[in-house]
Design a protein around this motif. Structure first.
Motif, PDB file in Angstrom:
ATOM      1  N   ASP A 154      -5.357  -9.639  10.265  1.00 60.36           N
ATOM      2  CA  ASP A 154      -5.155  -8.303  11.042  1.00 60.36           C
ATOM      3  C   ASP A 154      -5.295  -7.073  10.294  1.00 60.36           C
ATOM      4  N   TYR A 155      -5.626  -6.900   9.293  1.00 58.42           N
ATOM      5  CA  TYR A 155      -5.696  -5.848   8.449  1.00 58.42           C
ATOM      6  C   TYR A 155      -6.944  -5.859   7.582  1.00 58.42           C
ATOM      7  N   ALA A 156      -7.653  -4.812   7.783  1.00 60.87           N
ATOM      8  CA  ALA A 156      -8.846  -4.590   6.920  1.00 60.87           C
ATOM      9  C   ALA A 156      -8.679  -4.748   5.699  1.00 60.87           C
ATOM     10  N   TYR A 157      -7.750  -3.932   5.255  1.00 64.80           N
ATOM     11  CA  TYR A 157      -7.337  -3.621   3.768  1.00 64.80           C
ATOM     12  C   TYR A 157      -6.822  -5.041   3.187  1.00 64.80           C
ATOM     13  N   ILE A 158      -6.210  -5.815   3.979  1.00 62.56           N
ATOM     14  CA  ILE A 158      -5.546  -7.166   3.489  1.00 62.56           C
ATOM     15  C   ILE A 158      -6.894  -7.988   3.395  1.00 62.56           C
ATOM     16  N   ASN A 159      -7.761  -7.934   4.070  1.00 64.51           N
ATOM     17  CA  ASN A 159      -8.980  -8.790   4.000  1.00 64.51           C
ATOM     18  C   ASN A 159      -9.759  -8.224   2.762  1.00 64.51           C
ATOM     19  N   HIS A 160     -10.095  -7.135   2.628  1.00 64.61           N
ATOM     20  CA  HIS A 160     -10.779  -6.672   1.498  1.00 64.61           C
ATOM     21  C   HIS A 160     -10.237  -7.023   0.159  1.00 64.61           C
ATOM     22  N   TYR A 161      -8.697  -6.912  -0.021  1.00 63.35           N
ATOM     23  CA  TYR A 161      -8.425  -7.239  -1.334  1.00 63.35           C
ATOM     24  C   TYR A 161      -8.588  -8.854  -1.443  1.00 63.35           C
ATOM     25  N   ARG A 162      -8.114  -9.565  -0.394  1.00 63.41           N
ATOM     26  CA  ARG A 162      -8.191 -11.133  -0.440  1.00 63.41           C
ATOM     27  C   ARG A 162      -9.591 -11.693  -0.862  1.00 63.41           C
ATOM     28  N   ASP A 163     -10.779 -10.949  -0.139  1.00 57.86           N
ATOM     29  CA  ASP A 163     -12.142 -11.358  -0.305  1.00 57.86           C
ATOM     30  C   ASP A 163     -12.777 -10.738  -1.336  1.00 57.86           C
ATOM     31  N   SER A 164     -12.352  -9.569  -1.938  1.00 56.25           N
ATOM     32  CA  SER A 164     -12.876  -8.964  -3.085  1.00 56.25           C
ATOM     33  C   SER A 164     -12.233  -9.332  -4.424  1.00 56.25           C
ATOM     34  N   TYR A 165     -10.834  -9.546  -4.521  1.00 54.59           N
ATOM     35  CA  TYR A 165     -10.299  -9.948  -5.468  1.00 54.59           C
ATOM     36  C   TYR A 165      -9.550 -11.164  -5.761  1.00 54.59           C
ATOM     37  N   GLY A 166      -9.302 -11.766  -4.536  1.00 53.93           N
ATOM     38  CA  GLY A 166      -8.536 -13.159  -4.451  1.00 53.93           C
ATOM     39  C   GLY A 166      -7.011 -12.930  -4.814  1.00 53.93           C
ATOM     40  N   ASN A 167      -6.754 -11.510  -4.546  1.00 52.59           N
ATOM     41  CA  ASN A 167      -5.299 -11.244  -4.913  1.00 52.59           C
ATOM     42  C   ASN A 167      -4.949  -9.969  -4.203  1.00 52.59           C
ATOM     43  N   ILE A 168      -3.804 -10.160  -3.716  1.00 52.91           N
ATOM     44  CA  ILE A 168      -3.090  -8.907  -2.772  1.00 52.91           C
ATOM     45  C   ILE A 168      -1.842  -8.541  -3.745  1.00 52.91           C
ATOM     46  N   PRO A 169      -2.143  -7.344  -4.472  1.00 50.55           N
ATOM     47  CA  PRO A 169      -0.730  -6.759  -5.020  1.00 50.55           C
ATOM     48  C   PRO A 169       0.263  -6.416  -4.226  1.00 50.55           C
ATOM     49  N   LEU A 170       1.474  -6.144  -4.527  1.00 47.33           N
ATOM     50  CA  LEU A 170       2.519  -5.790  -3.523  1.00 47.33           C
ATOM     51  C   LEU A 170       2.481  -4.482  -3.108  1.00 47.33           C
ATOM     52  N   TRP A 171       1.941  -3.663  -3.967  1.00 43.11           N
ATOM     53  CA  TRP A 171       1.648  -2.380  -3.104  1.00 43.11           C
ATOM     54  C   TRP A 171       0.616  -2.227  -2.091  1.00 43.11           C
ATOM     55  N   VAL A 172       0.071  -3.338  -1.874  1.00 41.76           N
ATOM     56  CA  VAL A 172      -1.001  -3.218  -0.782  1.00 41.76           C
ATOM     57  C   VAL A 172      -0.182  -4.103   0.433  1.00 41.76           C
ATOM     58  N   LEU A 173       0.248  -5.443  -0.071  1.00 41.96           N
ATOM     59  CA  LEU A 173       1.059  -6.118   0.905  1.00 41.96           C
ATOM     60  C   LEU A 173       2.199  -5.329   1.584  1.00 41.96           C
ATOM     61  N   VAL A 174       2.944  -4.679   0.899  1.00 46.68           N
ATOM     62  CA  VAL A 174       4.051  -4.055   1.480  1.00 46.68           C
ATOM     63  C   VAL A 174       3.896  -3.206   2.615  1.00 46.68           C
ATOM     64  N   ASN A 175       2.779  -2.848   2.737  1.00 51.47           N
ATOM     65  CA  ASN A 175       2.337  -2.022   4.102  1.00 51.47           C
ATOM     66  C   ASN A 175       2.281  -2.721   5.191  1.00 51.47           C
ATOM     67  N   VAL A 176       2.328  -3.938   5.245  1.00 53.32           N
ATOM     68  CA  VAL A 176       2.376  -4.742   6.657  1.00 53.32           C
ATOM     69  C   VAL A 176       3.820  -5.184   6.838  1.00 53.32           C
ATOM     70  N   LEU A 177       4.773  -4.901   5.906  1.00 53.84           N
ATOM     71  CA  LEU A 177       5.988  -5.646   6.008  1.00 53.84           C
ATOM     72  C   LEU A 177       6.697  -4.608   7.041  1.00 53.84           C
ATOM     73  N   THR A 178       7.613  -5.281   8.095  1.00 52.63           N
ATOM     74  CA  THR A 178       8.611  -4.572   8.764  1.00 52.63           C
ATOM     75  C   THR A 178       9.896  -3.780   7.962  1.00 52.63           C
ATOM     76  N   PHE A 179      10.520  -2.953   8.493  1.00 54.53           N
ATOM     77  CA  PHE A 179      11.805  -2.497   7.780  1.00 54.53           C
ATOM     78  C   PHE A 179      12.563  -3.684   7.620  1.00 54.53           C
ATOM     79  N   GLY A 180      12.989  -4.485   8.740  1.00 51.08           N
ATOM     80  CA  GLY A 180      13.434  -5.512   8.251  1.00 51.08           C
ATOM     81  C   GLY A 180      13.270  -6.489   7.307  1.00 51.08           C
ATOM     82  N   ASN A 181      11.810  -6.850   7.054  1.00 51.32           N
ATOM     83  CA  ASN A 181      11.579  -7.516   5.747  1.00 51.32           C
ATOM     84  C   ASN A 181      11.771  -6.762   4.476  1.00 51.32           C
ATOM     85  N   LEU A 182      11.673  -5.294   4.573  1.00 55.20           N
ATOM     86  CA  LEU A 182      12.104  -4.450   3.302  1.00 55.20           C
ATOM     87  C   LEU A 182      13.482  -4.501   3.083  1.00 55.20           C
TER      88      LEU A 182
END
Length: 313
Positions: free
Chosen positions: A143-171
């Motif tokens: 659902d998010y272009a930047y998640i797709n980019h990190y997964r496709d380009s690096y095979g890894n999604i750092p937390l500082w990227v992933l954290v942006n899709v988390l809800t307040f409840g998740n945080l």
């Protein structure tokens, strides 16, 4: 079991309001358009209570439809205001959690998917397993272009990227199960709260954020969770019932107190000015609700504006 209420068209709804409830409708076209736009139940069912004589179903004499709409609009503006500053706190929390977690465990996504990197006690076990499941699912979202980019380009999604899709409840949940050393670092960055107080603030604010995001009635909302007894409660001389403060524990004023501790003072002062204006504007628009009644429903002490007079540690 009570009889199910029959469907009523807009004209009949106006008839019920004027003839049965004795609510004055000054502009029938405005009233009909408002009912079409909002709906009878969300408007009347949600905001009639302050206009009724206590312990009766009778409305205060002279109550107008426009006054009920003014209270509805006040609450909508209140949600917008609180949501704005909840997002500021949320952004700050995202930044701090991802920074200190990554500083300790590195940038690999395997770090935040490892339950051992959290405070894996018996008490936290189920929460951590659910959290890691949520994080795992987030790494696979498309659902998010930047998640797709990190997964496709690096095979890894750092937390500082992933954290942006988390809800307040998740945080909030993530903070609750972080190692205590990381909780302490986060709180030292904020400088006004200890780890336990922070956890209580986040649990409480998560509920208020959900109310704002889902368009539910905010001004009378109370959470199940309570924030801690804080120096500000005593400094403001908030009255107590037995050993419990009457205001500022589970009500909307508890969220205001959380803002006072978690927002920079300049930002909080801006928030307070906007809040004060909303209350003042409503008081000019309604005749049949006193400011005292409104503040009591909101869980605000009469001296709520004094909250900026006192230093926050």
């Amino acid at each position: 079991m009570a009889k199910v209420k029959a469907f009523s068209d807009f004209e009949h709804q106006l008839y019920i309001l004027s003839s049965e409830k004795n609510i004055i409708i000054q502009d029938a076209d405005f009233a009909k358009n408002t009912l079409e736009r909002i709906g009878y139940f969300p408007l009347i069912g949600g905001y009639k209570h302050l206009f009724r004589i206590p312990f009766t179903k009778t409305y205060k004499s002279g109550t107008t439809f426009e006054e009920i709409v003014a209270l509805y609009d006040f609450d909508a503006n209140l949600r917008e205001l609180f949501f704005k500053y909840l997002l500021e706190i949320e952004r700050h929390l995202r930044s701090l959690i991802s920074y200190y977690f990554s500083e300790k465990y590195g940038e690999s996504q395997t770090a935040y998917l490892d339950v051992k990197n959290f405070n894996y006690t018996n008490r936290n076990k189920k929460t951590i397993i659910r959290l890691v499941g949520t994080l795992q699912h987030a790494t696979t979202t498309t659902d998010y272009a930047y998640i797709n980019h990190y997964r496709d380009s690096y095979g890894n999604i750092p937390l500082w990227v992933l954290v942006n899709v988390l809800t307040f409840g998740n945080l909030s949940k993530m903070y609750q199960v972080l190692p205590q050393t990381l909780q302490s670092k986060i709180c030292k960055s904020i400088k006004t709260v200890n780890p336990k107080q922070m956890g209580q603030f986040l649990s409480c604010l998560t509920k208020f954020r959900n109310v704002c995001a889902h368009g539910e009635r905010l001004f009378t909302y109370k959470t199940v969770d309570a924030i801690a007894d804080l120096p500000i409660h005593a400094k403001m001389h908030i009255p107590m019932d037995a050993e419990q403060y009457i205001y500022g524990k589970k009500d909307l004023f508890a969220a205001v107190i959380a803002f006072r501790y978690l927002l920079p003072k300049q930002e909080f002062c801006r928030f307070k000015r906007s809040l004060n204006k909303l209350i003042a504007d409503l008081n000019k628009s309604v005749v049949h609700i006193s400011e005292e009644e409104l503040l009591k429903q909101m869980g605000f002490p009469p001296n709520w504006k004094d909250i900026t007079r006192y230093r926050i540690p």
